[in-house]
Design an enzyme around this catalytic site. Structure first.
Site, mmCIF file in Angstrom:
data_model
loop_
_atom_site.group_PDB
_atom_site.id
_atom_site.type_symbol
_atom_site.label_atom_id
_atom_site.label_comp_id
_atom_site.label_asym_id
_atom_site.label_seq_id
_atom_site.Cartn_x
_atom_site.Cartn_y
_atom_site.Cartn_z
ATOM 1 N N ASP A 1 0.853 -1.190 0.000
ATOM 2 C CA ASP A 1 0.000 0.000 0.000
ATOM 3 C C ASP A 1 0.889 1.239 0.000
ATOM 4 O OD1 ASP A 1 -2.302 1.584 0.159
ATOM 5 O OD2 ASP A 1 -2.444 1.451 2.347
ATOM 6 N N TYR B 1 -4.665 4.842 0.461
ATOM 7 C CA TYR B 1 -5.785 4.015 -0.039
ATOM 8 C C TYR B 1 -5.484 3.243 -1.325
ATOM 9 C CZ TYR B 1 -7.290 8.096 2.556
ATOM 10 O OH TYR B 1 -7.349 9.126 3.455
ATOM 11 N N HIS B 2 -4.270 2.703 -1.431
ATOM 12 C CA HIS B 2 -3.929 1.990 -2.659
ATOM 13 C C HIS B 2 -3.479 0.547 -2.409
ATOM 14 C CE1 HIS B 2 -2.838 6.187 -4.509
ATOM 15 N NE2 HIS B 2 -4.142 5.991 -4.447
ATOM 16 N N PRO B 3 -4.216 -0.267 -1.653
ATOM 17 C CA PRO B 3 -3.771 -1.649 -1.462
ATOM 18 C C PRO B 3 -3.825 -2.434 -2.771
ATOM 19 C CG PRO B 3 -6.000 -1.393 -0.648
ATOM 20 C CD PRO B 3 -5.512 -0.022 -1.004
#
Ligand SMILES: Cc1cc2nc3c(=O)[nH]c(=O)nc-3n(C[C@H](O)[C@H](O)[C@H](O)COP(=O)(O)OP(=O)(O)OC[C@H]3O[C@@H](n4cnc5c(N)ncnc54)[C@H](O)[C@@H]3O)c2cc1C
Length: 543
Positions: free
Chosen positions: A304, A479-481
């Site tokens: 992430d 918020y980028h898993p």
């Protein structure tokens, strides 16, 4: 539900050519493209509701949706050792459009080198030259077509509709520190400072539900079921044959004649696979789940982007804090948006920003800055009562890796999420160096008229050690898993280059989970590209 009449098989199950789990960034693209021939029947299952919440469609509404549980899974990580044992809130869209209905709307593809790296790691067909046509196919670029951009695609990509002196001053200040001005982060090169484009159309959010699903929903061969939680994929031997889902309290089965496409996102896709018996055998046995395929890579390699925010007190009452905290100015901003779809309500999760290298030894930027003309104590919380603005550091290619594991066999139980932020040495040094460069920008002449003082971290952090402590104490997700069902050919890779689940027939994963590793930017554009390419591969492979 909308679409034509349901077809039932002898055992009472409904039957389709394709069953898609998850109507998010990727799922809506698939639903549109796979039903475009008017013949193949497609079922799209979505755990959340229709996208009727009005704040979804107003760009600045993302602040309201951040903790809105009617449209958000609202996950939490386990205590993070690198962040002083804090848990980190993980919003994820649970609504038509998925996270593209609640995200920050920034349209950033990453670097050409990201995709070339994917190809170098054995994923042929995923180099930059291979994926560029799919970015263009998706796109309806407001500035017109060129070598890097397309027009006429479903996804509108637009320039800002809100002129803001602070955001412009940030770009000028970055230029004063030697960072070149870049008018297009998605063009020939990403490096530089400039303004973000957004996935909006005339001041309204263009989620994939709006851009891809609305136009397809009149098709009789597409069925969309909302409030339908897929609980298990059913197998006949090693062939995925059906999806069991819960809707309105009852358990239903949807059979797939051709393929099942799992698009639940980086957390829910590996969760669903594990619940279905595809995952690390020891984990599945621990929870009493029959093992269909021992696939240790399912849920492995979670990564992430982290963000560390610097808050500055502004010398002029021109920030969003000043507008929102003033009843008359707030009403005027609302009226302006209602009448013209312009003004502060069109602000995305970054107005301007920069991509730069923390070391001249690097080939490409390793830091992204998001600049915002407002400030809060924490993301999604009340704006400060003083005039303030925020710039956050985001390390683009973290080396720390985490995991996603089911906590129990109950499909409604949230999974166990471990990101391990700052576990890798390079992640710690890059964040610290990024903060130091950001501070230089914030002190440059173009921003000087606007700066009273740095509030956070301010005097609390000046040495490298103090800056690292600040990262540990305040760092959170951007918020980028990704990468929990990673594409590749090594033993931990879950899907092959055509996104087929290795060792299983009739099943693909198409979403953020399949990224071999994180792209150097925001993830929505890349996922839409992945789904565009996947749709073509599915139509080629499946007859
Ligand atoms: C707050 C926030 C801000 C962001 N800002 C940006 C940004 O500015 N720019 C950018 O590029 N990216 C941004 N992102 C990231 C980007 O939006 C996501 O990476 C992307 O939308 C993920 O796409 P996906 O298809 O993998 O999953 P999602 O879009 O999350 O879709 C998954 C869908 O599947 C559904 N689902 C899951 N499990 C099941 C099940 N078992 N049964 C039925 N349905 C299920 C979910 O409800 C959801 O609708 C942001 C994300 C968030 C949360």
């Amino acid at each position: 539900m909308y679409g034509g009449p349901l077809m039932h098989s002898d055992d009472g199950a409904i039957e389709f050519d394709y069953v898609i789990v998850g109507a998010g960034s990727a799922g809506c693209v698939l639903a549109n493209r796979l039903s475009a021939d008017g013949k193949s029947s497609v079922l799209l299952l979505e755990a959340g509701p229709a996208d009727t919440n009005l704040w979804i469609h107003v760009p600045l509404g993302y602040g309201r949706l951040f903790k809105e549980k009617s449209v958000n899974w609202m996950y939490q990580t386990e205590p993070e050792p690198g962040l002083d044992g804090r848990t980190v809130f993980q919003p994820r869209g649970k609504v038509l459009g998925g996270s593209s209905s609640i995200n920050g709307l920034l349209y950033v593809r990453g670097q050409h080198e990201d995709y070339d790296r994917w190809r170098q790691h054995g994923n042929s067909g995923w180099g930059y030259d291979d994926v560029l046509p799919y970015f263009k196919k998706a796109e309806n670029q407001q500035r017109g077509a060129d070598d890097f951009h397309g027009v006429g695609g479903p996804l509108p990509v637009s320039d800002s509709r809100h002129a803001d002196p602070l955001s412009s001053a940030f770009v000028a200040a970055a230029a004063e520190t030697g960072i070149p001005v870049n008018p297009d982060f998605n063009g020939a090169s990403q490096e530089g400072a400039g303004f973000f484009q957004t996935t909006t159309r005339r001041g309204r959010r263009a989620s994939t539900a709006v851009a891809y699903l609305r136009t397809a929903k009149a098709r009789a061969n597409l069925q969309v079921e909302t409030s339908a939680l897929a609980q298990r994929i059913l197998f006949e031997g090693r062939r995925a044959s059906a999806v069991e889902y819960r809707k309105a309290g009852s358990l239903r089965t949807a059979r797939a004649r051709k393929e099942i496409l799992v698009s639940g996102g980086a957390y829910n896709s590996p969760q669903l696979l594990q619940l279905s018996g595809v995952g690390p055998a020891e984990l599945l046995r621990k929870h009493g789940i029959d093992v269909v395929l021992d696939a240790p890579g399912v849920g492995h390699d979670l990564q992430d982007h982290m963000q560390v925010r610097v808050v500055t007190r502004c010398a002029k009452p021109i920030t969003l804090n000043d507008i929102v905290n003033h009843p008359v100015r707030r009403i005027l901003a609302g009226a302006r948006y209602a009448a013209f779809r312009k003004g502060p309500l069109t602000i995305a999760a970054g107005t301007s920003g920069a991509f730069f290298k923390t070391s001249p030894r690097l080939a490409t930027p390793d830091i992204q800055i998001h600049f915002l003309p407002f400030s809060t104590d924490k993301m999604g919380e009340k704006l400060h009562s003083f005039s303030g603005f925020t710039a956050s550091v985001c390390q683009l290619r973290p080396e720390s890796r985490g995991s996603l594991r089911i906590r129990s066999a109950d499909p409604a139980a949230p999974p166990e999420i471990r990101i391990n932020y700052l576990a890798a040495e390079v992640d710690r040094t890059t964040n610290v160096e990024g903060l130091k460069i950001l501070r230089k920008i914030l002190q440059a002449p173009a921003l000087r008229p606007y700066v009273v003082e740095e509030v956070d971290p301010g005097a609390k952090a000046s040495t490298d050690e103090e800056l690292l402590n600040y990262c540990r104490a305040t760092g959170s997700t951007i918020y980028h898993p990704t990468s929990t069902c990673r594409m590749g050919s090594d033993p931990l890779a879950v899907v092959d280059q055509r996104l087929r689940l290795r060792g299983i027939e009739g099943l693909r994963v198409v979403d953020a989970s399949v990224m071999p590793d994180l792209v150097s930017g925001n993830t929505n554009a890349a996922i839409i590209m992945i789904a565009e390419k996947a749709s073509e591969m599915i139509l080629e492979d499946v007859r």
